[in-house]
Design an enzyme around this catalytic site. Structure first.
Site, PDB file in Angstrom:
ATOM      1  N   SER A  78       0.790  -1.232   0.000  1.00 54.02           N
ATOM      2  CA  SER A  78       0.000   0.000   0.000  1.00 54.02           C
ATOM      3  C   SER A  78       0.821   1.281   0.000  1.00 54.02           C
ATOM      4  O   SER A  78       0.378   2.300  -0.518  1.00 54.02           O
ATOM      5  CB  SER A  78      -0.947   0.010   1.198  1.00 54.02           C
ATOM      6  OG  SER A  78      -0.215  -0.094   2.396  1.00 54.02           O
TER       7      SER A  78
ATOM      8  N   LYS B 179     -11.750   0.603  -2.177  1.00 54.14           N
ATOM      9  CA  LYS B 179     -10.746   1.315  -2.975  1.00 54.14           C
ATOM     10  C   LYS B 179     -11.214   1.310  -4.438  1.00 54.14           C
ATOM     11  O   LYS B 179     -12.124   2.049  -4.773  1.00 54.14           O
ATOM     12  CB  LYS B 179      -9.371   0.684  -2.737  1.00 54.14           C
ATOM     13  CG  LYS B 179      -9.025   0.732  -1.240  1.00 54.14           C
ATOM     14  CD  LYS B 179      -7.634   0.355  -0.926  1.00 54.14           C
ATOM     15  CE  LYS B 179      -7.395   0.134   0.553  1.00 54.14           C
ATOM     16  NZ  LYS B 179      -7.588   1.276   1.436  1.00 54.14           N
TER      17      LYS B 179
ATOM     18  N   HIS C 283      -5.014  -3.329  -2.915  1.00 58.42           N
ATOM     19  CA  HIS C 283      -4.625  -2.357  -3.943  1.00 58.42           C
ATOM     20  C   HIS C 283      -4.415  -2.994  -5.315  1.00 58.42           C
ATOM     21  O   HIS C 283      -3.946  -2.331  -6.242  1.00 58.42           O
ATOM     22  CB  HIS C 283      -3.365  -1.600  -3.506  1.00 58.42           C
ATOM     23  CG  HIS C 283      -3.603  -0.777  -2.279  1.00 58.42           C
ATOM     24  ND1 HIS C 283      -4.129   0.497  -2.321  1.00 58.42           N
ATOM     25  CD2 HIS C 283      -3.446  -1.083  -0.969  1.00 58.42           C
ATOM     26  CE1 HIS C 283      -4.265   0.952  -1.082  1.00 58.42           C
ATOM     27  NE2 HIS C 283      -3.854   0.010  -0.249  1.00 58.42           N
TER      28      HIS C 283
HETATM   29  C1  LIG Z   1      -3.353  -3.156   2.184  1.00 56.45           C
HETATM   30  C2  LIG Z   1      -4.603  -2.755   2.878  1.00 56.45           C
HETATM   31  N1  LIG Z   1      -5.344  -3.702   3.478  1.00 56.45           N
HETATM   32  C3  LIG Z   1      -6.485  -3.379   4.120  1.00 56.45           C
HETATM   33  C4  LIG Z   1      -6.939  -2.098   4.190  1.00 56.45           C
HETATM   34  C5  LIG Z   1      -8.188  -1.784   4.942  1.00 56.45           C
HETATM   35  O1  LIG Z   1      -9.253  -1.645   4.080  1.00 56.45           O
HETATM   36  P1  LIG Z   1     -10.491  -0.694   4.457  1.00 56.45           P
HETATM   37  O2  LIG Z   1     -10.080   0.698   4.136  1.00 56.45           O
HETATM   38  O3  LIG Z   1     -11.593  -1.208   3.617  1.00 56.45           O
HETATM   39  O4  LIG Z   1     -10.722  -0.882   5.919  1.00 56.45           O
HETATM   40  C6  LIG Z   1      -6.214  -1.087   3.577  1.00 56.45           C
HETATM   41  C7  LIG Z   1      -6.734   0.309   3.614  1.00 56.45           C
HETATM   42  O5  LIG Z   1      -6.131   1.260   3.881  1.00 56.45           O
HETATM   43  C8  LIG Z   1      -5.002  -1.415   2.913  1.00 56.45           C
HETATM   44  O6  LIG Z   1      -4.258  -0.462   2.329  1.00 56.45           O
END
Ligand SMILES: Cc1ncc(COP(=O)(O)O)c(C=O)c1O
Length: 393
Positions: free
Chosen positions: A181, A240, A209
């Site tokens: 991320s 996202k 992502h």
């Molecule tokens: C790699 C990753 N996993 C999980 C999440 C969490 O997802 P959500 O925003 O739907 O809680 C994020 C969000 O920032 C993320 O970047």
């Protein structure tokens, strides 16, 4: 009474690690409005520009009309409404798995799922750059946790050997992301699959992502690498590229039934609002369509252009080709990252400074994200602004 929080906030401020909310008074999109001023937005994960898409808005509005706003209860009580089940069927079909389960967020999916997969004496092996939700889920599980250096297959192998020796007969769970991320690089998925098979480990892959960005119809890296069947737990988010909100796990029917029985963030939390589930379903249907594939290809045009226009072939990119929609500009010093973000904001660009604890101390960066809805001129303008700034650094 002593104000501990004020003291701690002051300490954060001194290290340039304090964070503040910013009010956006418009919908998400390539342009947003802050305090009456328009900014070109390179900060969002709405990679396909679906967050304000009429298809999703109409699907949400019509489900809110039919089912009301709140789900009223957790999924196991009376919160499971038709949109939830339709969404889960569509997700499983799109991802090519037996079943799927939705959570109120990606964070909740990680927090509920990881502790359900292991018991106290099992072992979790986690990539060093995994997202906070995966770290927190692993910690919450209370099991033996080892972190391997980012994408270091050799170190992972020696951890697997260690686990086999020191924890014989115990379950070993490898956790990683497909697109990281904060760095935008990819996991060496085929090699990880090879290792997990060799050691009889389980593999959990967070495609947060990668969904909508990588693979045919945006099915993610596991599908693109043709190893979906080997990835035991496929996590993702609806928040996202899918433009809605919520998280999901795709996998075997038994895995999903187990999570329904054991994932505490699923069991003890009110279901997603039905209108949000309907919007996410509209997004999955769109992605699975030829038009969705076209939108993903449009995103890749913008990714390639961004890569070309950012100085140094994409600032600190680790490879010559862009691998995702995330472009980190690693600055190091926290205050320097804040200053660059402010300078870009003065030029009319919204690019967030990412600092500890989202990344390691001294690894502060600007995180530039590009979407299918950016106009080429907007990307060119950002490239020019950054080039000007890096010349003066
Ligand atoms: C790699 C990753 N996993 C999980 C999440 C969490 O997802 P959500 O925003 O739907 O809680 C994020 C969000 O920032 C993320 O970047």
């Amino acid at each position: 009474m002593r104000d501990f929080f004020a003291e701690e906030l002051e300490a954060l401020r001194k290290r340039a690690l304090d964070r503040h909310l910013r009010e956006i008074s418009s919908a998400q999109g390539p342009e947003v409005v802050i305090a009456g001023r328009h900014f070109i937005n390179f900060s969002s994960n709405d990679y396909l520009g679906l967050a304000n898409d009429p298809r999703l808005r109409e699907a949400a509005a019509s489900a809110f009309d039919e089912f009301g706003v709140g789900a009223g209860a957790s999924r196991l009580i009376s919160g499971t409404q038709s949109p939830h089940l339709r969404l889960e069927r569509a997700l499983a079909k799109w991802k090519g798995t037996e079943a799927a389960l939705c959570f109120s967020s990606g964070y909740a999916a990680a927090l509920g799922t990881i502790p359900a997969l292991v018991t106290k004496n099992d072992v979790i092996l986690l990539d060093k750059l995994c997202h906070a939700s995966l770290i927190d889920g692993a910690k919450l599980s209370g099991t033996v946790l080892r972190v391997f250096p980012h994408n270091h297959v050799g170190k992972l192998e020696s951890h697997l050997e260690w686990a086999r020796r020191e924890h014989p007969g115990k379950r070993v769970l490898i956790i990683t992301e497909s697109v990281f991320s904060m760095d935008g690089d990819l996991a060496p998925l085929r090699e990880l699959v090879q290792l997990k098979k060799q050691f009889g480990a389980l593999l959990m892959l967070d495609e947060a992502h990668a969904i909508g960005v990588i693979g045919l119809n945006g099915r993610g890296l596991a599908a693109a690498e043709n190893v979906s069947e080997e990835v035991d737990v496929q996590m993702g988010t609806l928040s996202k590229a899918l433009g809605a909100s919520g998280g999901y796990i795709c996998g075997s029917r038994t895995l999903i039934e187990w999570l329904i029985n054991r994932a505490r963030s699923f069991i003890y939390s009110t279901a997603l609002p039905p209108g949000i589930a309907a919007a996410a379903l509209a997004a999955v249907d769109f992605l699975a369509s030829p038009e969705g594939e076209e939108r993903k290809l449009l995103l890749w045009q913008k990714i390639r252009l961004t890569h070309e226009l950012l100085p140094g072939g994409g600032l600190n990119r680790k490879s010559n080709a862009a691998s995702s929609a995330i472009f980190p500009w690693i600055v190091g010093d926290e205050q320097a990252a804040l200053d660059l973000a402010s300078a870009l904001q003065r030029e009319g660009f919204l690019v967030p400074a990412i600092r500890y604890p989202s990344v390691a101390k001294g690894a502060a960066r600007l995180r530039i994200t590009v979407t299918a809805s950016h106009k080429e001129d907007q990307i060119r303008a950002l490239g020019a602004a950054i080039k000007k700034m890096t010349k003066h650094e």
